[in-house]
Design a protein around this motif. Structure first.
Motif, PDB file in Angstrom:
ATOM      1  N   ALA A 161       0.860  -1.194   0.000  1.00  0.00           N
ATOM      2  CA  ALA A 161       0.000   0.000   0.000  1.00  0.00           C
ATOM      3  C   ALA A 161       0.894   1.241   0.000  1.00  0.00           C
ATOM      4  CB  ALA A 161      -0.911  -0.004   1.221  1.00  0.00           C
ATOM      5  N   ARG A 162       0.719   2.107  -0.975  1.00  0.00           N
ATOM      6  CA  ARG A 162       1.592   3.281  -1.108  1.00  0.00           C
ATOM      7  C   ARG A 162       1.375   4.271   0.029  1.00  0.00           C
ATOM      8  NH1 ARG A 162       3.946   4.066  -6.190  1.00  0.00           N
ATOM      9  NH2 ARG A 162       3.980   6.313  -5.800  1.00  0.00           N
ATOM     10  N   THR A 163       0.155   4.338   0.532  1.00  0.00           N
ATOM     11  CA  THR A 163      -0.152   5.186   1.681  1.00  0.00           C
ATOM     12  C   THR A 163      -1.009   4.370   2.645  1.00  0.00           C
ATOM     13  OG1 THR A 163      -2.231   6.089   0.823  1.00  0.00           O
ATOM     14  CG2 THR A 163      -0.199   7.219   0.180  1.00  0.00           C
ATOM     15  N   ALA A 164      -1.121   4.833   3.877  1.00  0.00           N
ATOM     16  CA  ALA A 164      -1.950   4.131   4.859  1.00  0.00           C
ATOM     17  C   ALA A 164      -3.401   4.088   4.397  1.00  0.00           C
ATOM     18  CB  ALA A 164      -1.835   4.820   6.212  1.00  0.00           C
ATOM     19  N   ALA A 165      -3.841   5.152   3.723  1.00  0.00           N
ATOM     20  CA  ALA A 165      -5.233   5.209   3.264  1.00  0.00           C
ATOM     21  C   ALA A 165      -5.522   4.193   2.174  1.00  0.00           C
ATOM     22  CB  ALA A 165      -5.548   6.620   2.761  1.00  0.00           C
ATOM     23  N   ASP A 166      -4.484   3.712   1.492  1.00  0.00           N
ATOM     24  CA  ASP A 166      -4.669   2.734   0.418  1.00  0.00           C
ATOM     25  C   ASP A 166      -4.853   1.309   0.943  1.00  0.00           C
ATOM     26  OD1 ASP A 166      -4.413   4.674  -1.534  1.00  0.00           O
ATOM     27  OD2 ASP A 166      -2.231   4.417  -1.689  1.00  0.00           O
ATOM     28  N   THR A 167      -4.694   1.086   2.241  1.00  0.00           N
ATOM     29  CA  THR A 167      -4.779  -0.254   2.810  1.00  0.00           C
ATOM     30  C   THR A 167      -6.197  -0.800   2.691  1.00  0.00           C
ATOM     31  OG1 THR A 167      -3.078   0.369   4.419  1.00  0.00           O
ATOM     32  CG2 THR A 167      -4.309  -1.657   4.843  1.00  0.00           C
ATOM     33  N   ASP A 168      -6.321  -2.022   2.192  1.00  0.00           N
ATOM     34  CA  ASP A 168      -7.629  -2.660   2.024  1.00  0.00           C
ATOM     35  C   ASP A 168      -7.978  -3.397   3.318  1.00  0.00           C
ATOM     36  OD1 ASP A 168      -9.899  -4.045   1.299  1.00  0.00           O
ATOM     37  OD2 ASP A 168      -9.118  -4.704  -0.642  1.00  0.00           O
ATOM     38  N   TRP A 169      -8.553  -2.678   4.276  1.00  0.00           N
ATOM     39  CA  TRP A 169      -8.828  -3.259   5.581  1.00  0.00           C
ATOM     40  C   TRP A 169      -9.932  -4.310   5.538  1.00  0.00           C
ATOM     41  CZ3 TRP A 169      -5.579  -3.077   9.372  1.00  0.00           C
ATOM     42  CH2 TRP A 169      -4.681  -2.010   9.476  1.00  0.00           C
ATOM     43  N   SER A 170     -10.881  -4.185   4.641  1.00  0.00           N
ATOM     44  CA  SER A 170     -11.933  -5.201   4.529  1.00  0.00           C
ATOM     45  C   SER A 170     -11.342  -6.545   4.113  1.00  0.00           C
ATOM     46  CB  SER A 170     -12.998  -4.756   3.520  1.00  0.00           C
ATOM     47  OG  SER A 170     -13.678  -3.604   3.983  1.00  0.00           O
ATOM     48  N   ALA A 171     -10.414  -6.500   3.146  1.00  0.00           N
ATOM     49  CA  ALA A 171      -9.757  -7.738   2.712  1.00  0.00           C
ATOM     50  C   ALA A 171      -8.924  -8.322   3.854  1.00  0.00           C
ATOM     51  CB  ALA A 171      -8.875  -7.467   1.491  1.00  0.00           C
ATOM     52  N   ILE A 172      -8.270  -7.452   4.598  1.00  0.00           N
ATOM     53  CA  ILE A 172      -7.444  -7.922   5.713  1.00  0.00           C
ATOM     54  C   ILE A 172      -8.313  -8.562   6.789  1.00  0.00           C
ATOM     55  CG2 ILE A 172      -5.972  -7.137   7.613  1.00  0.00           C
ATOM     56  CD1 ILE A 172      -4.749  -5.128   5.638  1.00  0.00           C
ATOM     57  N   ALA A 173      -9.462  -7.980   7.070  1.00  0.00           N
ATOM     58  CA  ALA A 173     -10.372  -8.563   8.064  1.00  0.00           C
ATOM     59  C   ALA A 173     -10.808  -9.956   7.639  1.00  0.00           C
ATOM     60  CB  ALA A 173     -11.582  -7.658   8.256  1.00  0.00           C
ATOM     61  N   GLU A 174     -11.106 -10.128   6.362  1.00  0.00           N
ATOM     62  CA  GLU A 174     -11.505 -11.448   5.870  1.00  0.00           C
ATOM     63  C   GLU A 174     -10.347 -12.436   5.949  1.00  0.00           C
ATOM     64  OE1 GLU A 174     -13.259 -14.708   4.765  1.00  0.00           O
ATOM     65  OE2 GLU A 174     -14.317 -12.836   5.246  1.00  0.00           O
ATOM     66  N   LEU A 175      -9.142 -11.975   5.682  1.00  0.00           N
ATOM     67  CA  LEU A 175      -7.976 -12.855   5.781  1.00  0.00           C
ATOM     68  C   LEU A 175      -7.748 -13.307   7.220  1.00  0.00           C
ATOM     69  CD1 LEU A 175      -5.627 -10.971   3.310  1.00  0.00           C
ATOM     70  CD2 LEU A 175      -6.340 -13.360   3.075  1.00  0.00           C
ATOM     71  N   TYR A 176      -7.975 -12.400   8.179  1.00  0.00           N
ATOM     72  CA  TYR A 176      -7.857 -12.803   9.579  1.00  0.00           C
ATOM     73  C   TYR A 176      -8.938 -13.815   9.948  1.00  0.00           C
ATOM     74  CZ  TYR A 176      -4.079  -9.730  11.084  1.00  0.00           C
ATOM     75  OH  TYR A 176      -2.853  -9.147  11.263  1.00  0.00           O
ATOM     76  N   ALA A 177     -10.108 -13.669   9.380  1.00  0.00           N
ATOM     77  CA  ALA A 177     -11.162 -14.659   9.619  1.00  0.00           C
ATOM     78  C   ALA A 177     -10.736 -16.024   9.072  1.00  0.00           C
ATOM     79  CB  ALA A 177     -12.467 -14.197   8.974  1.00  0.00           C
ATOM     80  N   GLN A 178     -10.133 -16.017   7.881  1.00  0.00           N
ATOM     81  CA  GLN A 178      -9.629 -17.267   7.294  1.00  0.00           C
ATOM     82  C   GLN A 178      -8.525 -17.859   8.161  1.00  0.00           C
ATOM     83  OE1 GLN A 178      -8.248 -16.846   3.258  1.00  0.00           O
ATOM     84  NE2 GLN A 178      -7.333 -18.887   3.200  1.00  0.00           N
ATOM     85  N   LEU A 179      -7.630 -17.001   8.652  1.00  0.00           N
ATOM     86  CA  LEU A 179      -6.546 -17.460   9.511  1.00  0.00           C
ATOM     87  C   LEU A 179      -7.104 -18.061  10.802  1.00  0.00           C
ATOM     88  CD1 LEU A 179      -3.485 -17.612   9.993  1.00  0.00           C
ATOM     89  CD2 LEU A 179      -3.608 -15.313  10.969  1.00  0.00           C
ATOM     90  N   GLY A 180      -8.158 -17.445  11.335  1.00  0.00           N
ATOM     91  CA  GLY A 180      -8.775 -17.966  12.549  1.00  0.00           C
ATOM     92  C   GLY A 180      -9.395 -19.334  12.346  1.00  0.00           C
ATOM     93  N   ARG A 181      -9.896 -19.590  11.150  1.00  0.00           N
ATOM     94  CA  ARG A 181     -10.443 -20.923  10.871  1.00  0.00           C
ATOM     95  C   ARG A 181      -9.336 -21.955  10.752  1.00  0.00           C
ATOM     96  NH1 ARG A 181     -13.947 -17.599   7.712  1.00  0.00           N
ATOM     97  NH2 ARG A 181     -12.674 -17.876   5.828  1.00  0.00           N
ATOM     98  N   MET A 182      -8.184 -21.550  10.222  1.00  0.00           N
ATOM     99  CA  MET A 182      -7.052 -22.464  10.082  1.00  0.00           C
ATOM    100  C   MET A 182      -6.394 -22.751  11.434  1.00  0.00           C
ATOM    101  SD  MET A 182      -4.985 -21.053   6.767  1.00  0.00           S
ATOM    102  CE  MET A 182      -5.521 -21.388   5.089  1.00  0.00           C
ATOM    103  N   ALA A 183      -6.212 -21.705  12.220  1.00  0.00           N
ATOM    104  CA  ALA A 183      -5.483 -21.822  13.489  1.00  0.00           C
ATOM    105  C   ALA A 183      -6.180 -20.954  14.521  1.00  0.00           C
ATOM    106  CB  ALA A 183      -4.026 -21.385  13.303  1.00  0.00           C
TER     107      ALA A 183
END
Length: 415
Positions: free
Chosen positions: A311-333
């Motif tokens: 992400a070139r700037t903090a505002a460019d961060t895709d937080w929705s995608a990151i939240a879903e990835l953490y949900a996936q990580l929580g299912r794995m571990a």
């Protein structure tokens, strides 16, 4: 810095950077991990006084020689061990001193040999006969260069409990005669080994046992050893995923602390100071891992880190995608810390109240300082009283830079 302080600093560096390598060489030669570890620790203590007349040109070779001679003296004192001595070191049955040099001392200076020996020690510590927690704790203590206090902090355990675990593990290795070898099939130990390297890197990324924020030596050591594992187990998608994760985080090392040694949070870091070459390699490593189509927790964490790093700037961060990835990580571990991170991502995507709703459902983190720090940030962003949460986080934190940051935040929101 006074001469005594310089010596203490040199001995500390020696313990961090070389003691695991020396221990591996001695264990392989004498076949006794416990005795070799005691000899290395005794030699480090001896260095504090022996180096008053000058620090040796090669501290690692000095450490190896002194520890080796200690072991030989122990064998000499035990008549029943005479044959073992002659088999292990026939050329040293004559008189020796702590300043002699030879082929083995040269091994200390040979980086190509050091990597193999460290890997052998790592794999011994990750022997399948040891339980997973013991594997990780033993490897961090013996091969990772961490003190018992730092390993205990990484595990959120009392130091005495950790020390007892290491002592029992070394006894089991000795009594079972576990060999210091690289097995033909590394797959049986790779999961434990990756977990070890992950924790070593994390201790370097945010040190729990030191006054400074980061320990670059540990990060670089974890990266170096992870590269070795990737080379040894090229089919492991998770090994390369872990390497990508480490590289993403290491790329930001230069911007995580300001000129005064104070912590700089991700959103405030100067992204022009991030190492683009390292990020590029991390991107390539992650792509290579994902092409194997064998997903795992390290790869998911690397994807999350990649979202931040690219992400070139903090505002460019895709937080929705990151939240879903953490949900996936929580299912794995499943892990409450993963849920804590998901709460942060949800708060950044949907607002602090949404994140607080996730935090309110979490259990088991009452003694984890980042839980209270996160709660303080979300309460502050929601316009609610937050000072008590920051103060509780400060009480639980062990890193001085973190404690100062949390004290400032508590003062900010109280004012």
């Amino acid at each position: 810095m006074t001469p005594s302080a310089q010596i203490a600093d040199a001995v500390t560096r020696l313990a961090r950077e070389e003691s695991g390598r020396v221990l591996a060489l001695l264990t392989r030669r004498f076949g006794d991990l416990d005795a070799a570890d005691d000899a290395v620790q005794d030699a480090l203590i001896t260095a504090l006084t022996a180096w008053q007349s000058g620090i040796p040109e090669s501290p690692a070779a000095w450490l190896y020689t002194v520890a080796r001679n200690t072991l030989i003296d122990q064998l000499r004192r035990d008549r029943a061990s005479r044959r073992r001595l002659e088999a292990a070191a026939p050329e040293l049955t004559a008189h020796h001193t702590t300043t002699d040099a030879g082929e083995e001392d040269d091994l200390i200076m040979d980086a190509s040999s050091l990597g193999d020996e460290r890997l052998r020690l790592l794999l011994l510590c990750c022997h399948p006969a040891l339980d997973r927690d013991t594997q990780v704790a033993l490897t961090l203590r013996l091969a990772g260069g961490l003190t018992a206090a730092e390993v205990a902090a990484a595990y959120l355990l009392p130091e005495a409990t950790l020390t007892q675990r290491v002592v029992r593990a070394k006894r089991k290795i000795r009594e079972a005669g576990m060999p210091l070898t690289i097995p033909a099939n590394l797959d049986e130990r790779v999961d434990a080994l990756l977990r070890v390297l992950y924790l070593i890197f994390n201790e370097g990324y945010l040190s729990r046992g030191a006054a400074h924020v980061t320990r670059v030596d540990l990060m670089l050591e974890a990266i170096r050893l992870t590269r070795q594992v990737v080379d040894e187990v090229p089919a492991s998608a998770e090994a390369e995923g872990l390497l990508a994760l480490e590289l993403y985080h290491h790329a930001r090392s230069g911007t995580r602390v300001d000129g005064l040694g104070e912590l700089v949070l991700l959103e405030h870091q100067d992204r022009t100071g991030w190492n683009l070459d390292v990020i590029t390699e991390a991107n390539a490593r992650l792509h290579s891992a994902m092409t194997r189509m064998v997903p795992g927790p390290y790869q998911v964490q690397a994807i999350i880190a990649g979202h931040h790093a690219n992400a070139r700037t903090a505002a460019d961060t895709d937080w929705s995608a990151i939240a879903e990835l953490y949900a996936q990580l929580g299912r794995m571990a499943p892990n409450p810390v993963v849920e804590l991170n998901r709460a942060v991502a949800i708060a950044m995507a949907d607002g602090p109240l949404a994140g607080l709703a996730v935090l309110d459902r979490l259990t088991g983190l009452d003694d984890y300082h980042l839980f209270h720090a996160t709660r303080g940030e979300l309460l502050a962003r929601a316009g609610r009283p937050a000072a008590a949460s920051f103060e509780r986080a400060r009480e639980l934190a062990s890193n001085e830079a973190e404690r100062r940051h949390l004290a400032r935040r508590a003062a900010d929101v109280a004012g």
